[in-house]
Design a protein around this motif. Structure first.
Motif, short mmCIF file in Angstrom:
data_model
loop_
_atom_site.label_atom_id
_atom_site.label_comp_id
_atom_site.label_asym_id
_atom_site.label_seq_id
_atom_site.Cartn_x
_atom_site.Cartn_y
_atom_site.Cartn_z
N ASN A 36 -3.93 7.37 -22.09
CA ASN A 36 -4.71 7.71 -20.88
C ASN A 36 -5.34 6.41 -20.16
N SER A 37 -4.86 6.19 -19.14
CA SER A 37 -5.38 4.86 -18.32
C SER A 37 -5.43 5.15 -16.88
N THR A 39 -6.06 2.41 -13.53
CA THR A 39 -6.17 1.15 -13.04
C THR A 39 -6.61 1.14 -11.42
N TYR A 58 -3.49 3.45 -10.15
CA TYR A 58 -2.28 3.72 -11.06
C TYR A 58 -2.98 4.23 -12.42
N ARG A 60 -2.18 7.15 -15.86
CA ARG A 60 -1.18 7.45 -16.70
C ARG A 60 -2.16 8.46 -17.78
N THR A 102 3.72 9.21 -17.94
CA THR A 102 4.16 8.11 -17.26
C THR A 102 3.03 7.52 -16.32
N THR A 103 3.25 6.33 -16.05
CA THR A 103 2.31 5.87 -14.82
C THR A 103 2.65 6.19 -13.27
N HIS A 104 1.49 6.71 -12.75
CA HIS A 104 1.80 7.10 -11.40
C HIS A 104 0.83 6.24 -10.46
N GLU A 105 1.44 6.20 -9.05
CA GLU A 105 0.57 5.50 -8.25
C GLU A 105 -0.15 6.56 -7.51
#
Length: 147
Positions: A36-37, A39, A58, A60, A102-105
């Protein structure tokens, strides 16, 4: 107004599904939340009157992309003089996020009063859905620009 109603309905659904998902899936975090992140992007933009601020992120989080596993990201932005003529300008907003690993904007619109071009402090908190592990909070100084 319609966007806020949709957000409230979605938040209500998540609030109902979250305890059910935690009970059935277990509230374990097998990787310590490392997947989990959040940004915070360096620049945010505001409307000409300074009432709305758009902050890019961003995000995730772990999950399988179903509604019960999706999460919520909330952002708070504080701006202090000399960037704003007020003693402090602050506001917050939230946005549902897809948790599928996955990373999402993600864009979050923040309502406030008196935002102006210059530096501000942004705090973003990711709350993953059922079985999604630990939440994450990040703080960053951003630059507000007029677009």
């Amino acid at each position: 107004m319609v966007k806020r109603i949709r957000l409230l309905v979605l938040l209500g659904a998540v609030a109902i599904a979250l305890p059910i998902g935690l009970t059935s899936a277990g509230a374990t975090d097998d990787d310590g939340g490392s997947s989990n992140s959040v940004t915070i992007q360096q620049y945010a933009d505001y409307d000409a009157a300074g009432f709305f601020l758009d902050v890019g992120l961003y995000v995730r989080c772990k999950g399988n992309g179903t509604v019960a596993h999706n999460g919520l990201v909330s952002v708070k932005v504080d701006q202090y003089p000399p960037e704003t003529p007020f003693p402090i300008t602050f506001g917050s907003g939230a946005q549902p996020v897809v948790c599928d690993g996955t990373t999402h904007e993600v864009g979050v619109t923040i309502g406030g009063q008196g935002y102006d071009a210059g530096r501000a402090k942004a705090t973003a908190t990711l709350t993953p859905g059922a079985g999604g592990g630990s939440g994450v909070t990040k703080v960053r100084w951003i630059t507000i620009v007029v677009v």
